[in-house]
Design a protein around this motif. Structure first.
Motif, PDB file in Angstrom:
ATOM      1  N   GLU A  43       0.805  -1.220   0.000  1.00 18.27           N
ATOM      2  CA  GLU A  43       0.000   0.000   0.000  1.00 18.27           C
ATOM      3  C   GLU A  43       0.842   1.275   0.000  1.00 18.27           C
ATOM      4  O   GLU A  43       0.532   2.205  -0.763  1.00 18.27           O
ATOM      5  N   PRO A  44       1.925   1.377   0.781  1.00 18.12           N
ATOM      6  CA  PRO A  44       2.717   2.612   0.736  1.00 18.12           C
ATOM      7  C   PRO A  44       3.321   2.906  -0.645  1.00 18.12           C
ATOM      8  O   PRO A  44       3.660   4.057  -0.946  1.00 18.12           O
ATOM      9  N   PHE A  45       3.412   1.898  -1.491  1.00 21.57           N
ATOM     10  CA  PHE A  45       3.968   2.072  -2.833  1.00 21.57           C
ATOM     11  C   PHE A  45       2.861   2.304  -3.877  1.00 21.57           C
ATOM     12  O   PHE A  45       3.151   2.469  -5.055  1.00 21.57           O
ATOM     13  N   GLY A  46       1.598   2.264  -3.431  1.00 21.12           N
ATOM     14  CA  GLY A  46       0.483   2.431  -4.357  1.00 21.12           C
ATOM     15  C   GLY A  46       0.305   1.238  -5.274  1.00 21.12           C
ATOM     16  O   GLY A  46      -0.185   1.389  -6.392  1.00 21.12           O
ATOM     17  N   LEU A  47       0.697   0.058  -4.791  1.00 17.97           N
ATOM     18  CA  LEU A  47       0.659  -1.153  -5.607  1.00 17.97           C
ATOM     19  C   LEU A  47      -0.281  -2.184  -5.010  1.00 17.97           C
ATOM     20  O   LEU A  47      -0.625  -2.127  -3.827  1.00 17.97           O
ATOM     21  N   THR A  48      -0.655  -3.141  -5.828  1.00 17.47           N
ATOM     22  CA  THR A  48      -1.469  -4.275  -5.400  1.00 17.47           C
ATOM     23  C   THR A  48      -0.687  -5.560  -5.652  1.00 17.47           C
ATOM     24  O   THR A  48       0.311  -5.550  -6.396  1.00 17.47           O
ATOM     25  N   PRO A  49      -1.148  -6.685  -5.105  1.00 18.97           N
ATOM     26  CA  PRO A  49      -0.488  -7.955  -5.423  1.00 18.97           C
ATOM     27  C   PRO A  49      -0.470  -8.265  -6.920  1.00 18.97           C
ATOM     28  O   PRO A  49       0.473  -8.880  -7.408  1.00 18.97           O
ATOM     29  N   PHE A  50      -1.477  -7.826  -7.669  1.00 22.86           N
ATOM     30  CA  PHE A  50      -1.471  -8.059  -9.109  1.00 22.86           C
ATOM     31  C   PHE A  50      -0.355  -7.253  -9.775  1.00 22.86           C
ATOM     32  O   PHE A  50       0.327  -7.740 -10.680  1.00 22.86           O
ATOM     33  N   HIS A  51      -0.149  -6.008  -9.326  1.00 22.93           N
ATOM     34  CA  HIS A  51       0.979  -5.223  -9.848  1.00 22.93           C
ATOM     35  C   HIS A  51       2.291  -5.966  -9.594  1.00 22.93           C
ATOM     36  O   HIS A  51       3.171  -6.006 -10.457  1.00 22.93           O
ATOM     37  N   TRP A  52       2.416  -6.529  -8.402  1.00 23.84           N
ATOM     38  CA  TRP A  52       3.612  -7.298  -8.033  1.00 23.84           C
ATOM     39  C   TRP A  52       3.836  -8.431  -9.028  1.00 23.84           C
ATOM     40  O   TRP A  52       4.958  -8.649  -9.491  1.00 23.84           O
ATOM     41  N   LEU A  53       2.778  -9.149  -9.368  1.00 24.33           N
ATOM     42  CA  LEU A  53       2.917 -10.279 -10.288  1.00 24.33           C
ATOM     43  C   LEU A  53       3.386  -9.827 -11.665  1.00 24.33           C
ATOM     44  O   LEU A  53       4.247 -10.459 -12.280  1.00 24.33           O
ATOM     45  N   THR A  79      -8.786  -7.756 -17.792  1.00 21.18           N
ATOM     46  CA  THR A  79      -8.289  -7.557 -16.438  1.00 21.18           C
ATOM     47  C   THR A  79      -6.859  -7.035 -16.473  1.00 21.18           C
ATOM     48  O   THR A  79      -6.520  -6.076 -15.781  1.00 21.18           O
ATOM     49  N   LEU A  80      -6.040  -7.643 -17.294  1.00 25.98           N
ATOM     50  CA  LEU A  80      -4.641  -7.249 -17.395  1.00 25.98           C
ATOM     51  C   LEU A  80      -4.501  -5.858 -17.996  1.00 25.98           C
ATOM     52  O   LEU A  80      -3.662  -5.068 -17.551  1.00 25.98           O
ATOM     53  N   THR A  81      -5.328  -5.532 -18.964  1.00 22.90           N
ATOM     54  CA  THR A  81      -5.255  -4.217 -19.597  1.00 22.90           C
ATOM     55  C   THR A  81      -5.462  -3.108 -18.575  1.00 22.90           C
ATOM     56  O   THR A  81      -4.722  -2.126 -18.554  1.00 22.90           O
ATOM     57  N   GLY A  82      -6.434  -3.256 -17.704  1.00 20.55           N
ATOM     58  CA  GLY A  82      -6.684  -2.255 -16.669  1.00 20.55           C
ATOM     59  C   GLY A  82      -5.519  -2.114 -15.708  1.00 20.55           C
ATOM     60  O   GLY A  82      -5.152  -0.995 -15.320  1.00 20.55           O
ATOM     61  N   VAL A  83      -4.933  -3.235 -15.331  1.00 22.53           N
ATOM     62  CA  VAL A  83      -3.771  -3.205 -14.441  1.00 22.53           C
ATOM     63  C   VAL A  83      -2.607  -2.503 -15.129  1.00 22.53           C
ATOM     64  O   VAL A  83      -1.927  -1.660 -14.532  1.00 22.53           O
ATOM     65  N   LEU A  84      -2.368  -2.833 -16.389  1.00 22.59           N
ATOM     66  CA  LEU A  84      -1.283  -2.189 -17.131  1.00 22.59           C
ATOM     67  C   LEU A  84      -1.543  -0.692 -17.313  1.00 22.59           C
ATOM     68  O   LEU A  84      -0.609   0.114 -17.249  1.00 22.59           O
ATOM     69  N   ASP A  85      -2.813  -0.317 -17.513  1.00 25.11           N
ATOM     70  CA  ASP A  85      -3.155   1.106 -17.597  1.00 25.11           C
ATOM     71  C   ASP A  85      -2.719   1.833 -16.326  1.00 25.11           C
ATOM     72  O   ASP A  85      -2.083   2.894 -16.394  1.00 25.11           O
ATOM     73  N   ARG A  86      -3.069   1.279 -15.176  1.00 23.86           N
ATOM     74  CA  ARG A  86      -2.726   1.922 -13.901  1.00 23.86           C
ATOM     75  C   ARG A  86      -1.220   1.932 -13.665  1.00 23.86           C
ATOM     76  O   ARG A  86      -0.669   2.899 -13.142  1.00 23.86           O
TER      77      ARG A  86
END
Length: 155
Positions: A43-53, A79-86
């Motif tokens: 959370e302090p990095f503004g990331l989620t576990p999916f971002h990590w993957l 799903t992946l497109t939205g994560v990559l957008d962010r």
């Protein structure tokens, strides 16, 4: 656990398939607890576990096509497109068309995405170590092999 002393052995065997004692429920619970703990750390990095993957995929091989990341993570394109957008909005990755096939988008780490490779893996290792506290290395390896086999069996 429900007492089965007055029940037949067949019923006693069946009881282990009921939540909260069955394997699927317990695997889901471990997954949720790990995800919650890791989410708090990211959370302090503004990331989620999916971002990590996604970052893990790119740290291993930068410039992967979007479809290859989806295949590795067993995710659908939307799903992946939205994560990559962010991730692109946060300046962690950039997208470029493949020079040989314009239909393909390749995902490249930015300097900020590359820098996280020195920061995030120790955090992930600490969460893993907390979860595996008191479990021998040999049992951890066996557990990993069993999970890999179950995944293969069900895929």
């Amino acid at each position: 656990m429900v007492s089965t002393s007055n029940h037949s052995p067949a019923l006693e065997s069946w009881q282990q398939n009921l939540a909260p004692y069955n394997l699927g429920y317990r695997i889901k619970l471990v997954s949720q607890l790990l995800s919650r703990k890791f989410t708090d750390k990211l959370e302090p990095f503004g990331l989620t576990p999916f971002h990590w993957l996604v970052l893990c995929c790119l740290w291993q091989e930068d410039g992967l096509p979007t479809s290859s990341i989806g295949d590795k993570l067993k995710q659908v394109g939307g799903t992946l497109t939205g994560v990559l957008d962010r991730m692109e909005e946060r300046g962690l990755v950039r997208r470029e068309r493949d020079t040989h096939d314009r239909r393909i988008w390749r995902i490249w780490l930015t300097d900020a995405g590359k820098e996280l490779e020195t920061i995030l893996p120790p955090i992930a290792a600490a969460v893993r170590d907390e979860a595996m506290d008191g479990i021998s290395f040999a049992d951890r390896e066996l557990f990993s092999q069993i999970l890999n086999r179950a995944i293969a069996n069900l895929s």
